[in-house]
Design an enzyme around this catalytic site. Structure first.
Site, PDB file in Angstrom:
ATOM      1  NE  ARG A 142      -3.120   1.002   3.220  1.00  0.00           N
ATOM      2  CZ  ARG A 142      -4.317   1.494   3.404  1.00  0.00           C
ATOM      3  NH1 ARG A 142      -5.363   0.893   2.878  1.00  0.00           N
ATOM      4  NH2 ARG A 142      -4.491   2.570   4.134  1.00  0.00           N
ATOM      5  CB  THR A 152      -2.185   7.045  -3.341  1.00  0.00           C
ATOM      6  OG1 THR A 152      -1.568   5.757  -3.383  1.00  0.00           O
ATOM      7  CG2 THR A 152      -1.260   8.072  -3.976  1.00  0.00           C
ATOM      8  CG  ASP A 162      -1.561 -10.564   8.342  1.00  0.00           C
ATOM      9  OD1 ASP A 162      -0.752 -11.353   7.809  1.00  0.00           O
ATOM     10  OD2 ASP A 162      -1.594  -9.354   8.074  1.00  0.00           O
ATOM     11  CG  ASP A 216       1.149 -10.634  10.919  1.00  0.00           C
ATOM     12  OD1 ASP A 216       2.165 -10.355  10.240  1.00  0.00           O
ATOM     13  OD2 ASP A 216       0.393  -9.778  11.414  1.00  0.00           O
TER      14      ASP A 216
HETATM   15  N1  URA Z   1      -4.746 -10.785   3.945  1.00  0.00           N
HETATM   16  C1  URA Z   1      -4.759 -11.604   5.017  1.00  0.00           C
HETATM   17  O1  URA Z   1      -3.729 -12.129   5.442  1.00  0.00           O
HETATM   18  N2  URA Z   1      -5.937 -11.843   5.616  1.00  0.00           N
HETATM   19  C2  URA Z   1      -7.102 -11.299   5.190  1.00  0.00           C
HETATM   20  O2  URA Z   1      -8.138 -11.569   5.784  1.00  0.00           O
HETATM   21  C3  URA Z   1      -7.064 -10.439   4.063  1.00  0.00           C
HETATM   22  C4  URA Z   1      -5.870 -10.197   3.459  1.00  0.00           C
END
Ligand code: URA
Length: 242
Positions: free
Chosen positions: A136, A140, A234, A237
């Site tokens: 990202r 923007t 995530d 992670d």
């Molecule tokens: N990326 C992720 O790791 N989890 C999500 O829920 C969306 C994007």
């Protein structure tokens, strides 16, 4: 915790009676010919239940994600072109088989997509693998290409694009645009992911109507932070750091 629960249905082989088939949430159906959803078998649902559980530790998350990735890669390979391959068996009999035709490569969307590289290597020995880093842009808030390293002859290959979580599709759309700018035809790209959102699939199908998607599961939707729900949190992670 369990406020928004999707409808469930009995899961198991047809020969089992309904009482022998516990109900579980299965993938949302998608009315789109280019999207392949893995069969919602007890095995797949059990594997997904482990990786979706917030109490699953990192070791189990990696092990069970890798098993789903293997199923996805095996399914993805079914979408590559084949030719007839007659062979003779050691007992002198003919067998009318098939062989894959054409060169392939993997392209992972960093960082989470890199978790899918080994699954591809396990199925396709010495496969070439490229990488794309999209993040990202802080100014923007739009996805921005930061880095790419792709095989020079990528335009001659079928591309398995790897990213485990298909949320809005923003990064995947940008990755496909990078591939197209290097001469890869849309119909030669297979986007492989574990969990997709209906929004991502719709965005993709509108932009790339000939590109195929192979996913294990289409979830309910996205939350206000664009996490997939129910999702698994995530992925990067949980696979790399937690
Ligand atoms: N990326 C992720 O790791 N989890 C999500 O829920 C969306 C994007």
């Amino acid at each position: 915790d369990r406020l928004e629960v999707a409808p469930t249905r009995p899961v198991g082989p047809d020969y089992r009676s309904p009482s022998q088939k516990p109900a579980a949430t299965v993938s949302t159906d998608v009315d789109c010919e280019t999207v392949t959803i893995l069969p919602q078998t007890p095995q797949l649902i059990a594997l997904l239940s482990i990786i979706r559980d917030k109490n699953t530790d990192r070791g189990d998350f990696i092990f069970y994600s890798n098993r789903i990735i293997r199923l996805l890669v095996e399914e993805g390979l079914n979408h590559l072109p084949t030719v007839a391959r007659p062979v003779t068996t050691p007992v002198g009999r003919p067998y009318d088989g098939l062989a894959f035709e054409g060169k392939i490569c993997g392209v992972s969307i960093m960082r989470a997509g890199e978790a899918m590289e080994q699954g591809l290597r396990d199925c396709c020995r010495s496969v070439r693998i490229g990488k794309i880093l999209i993040q990202r842009d802080e100014e923007t808030a739009m996805p921005k290409l930061f880095y790419d390293k792709l095989p020079e002859d990528i335009a001659d290959r079928w591309v398995l694009l790897l990213d485990p979580m298909f949320a809005t599709g923003g990064s995947a759309i940008m990755a496909v645009e990078v591939l197209k700018s290097r001469g890869v035809k849309e119909e030669r790209i297979l986007f492989i992911n574990l969990i997709a959102s209906p929004e991502g699939i719709k965005n993709f199908a509108t932009k790339f109507p000939r590109l195929r998607v192979v996913t294990a599961f289409v979830d309910q939707g996205l939350d206000e932070k664009n996490y997939i729900i129910p999702g698994l949190g995530d992925f990067g992670d949980r696979y790399y750091t937690m």
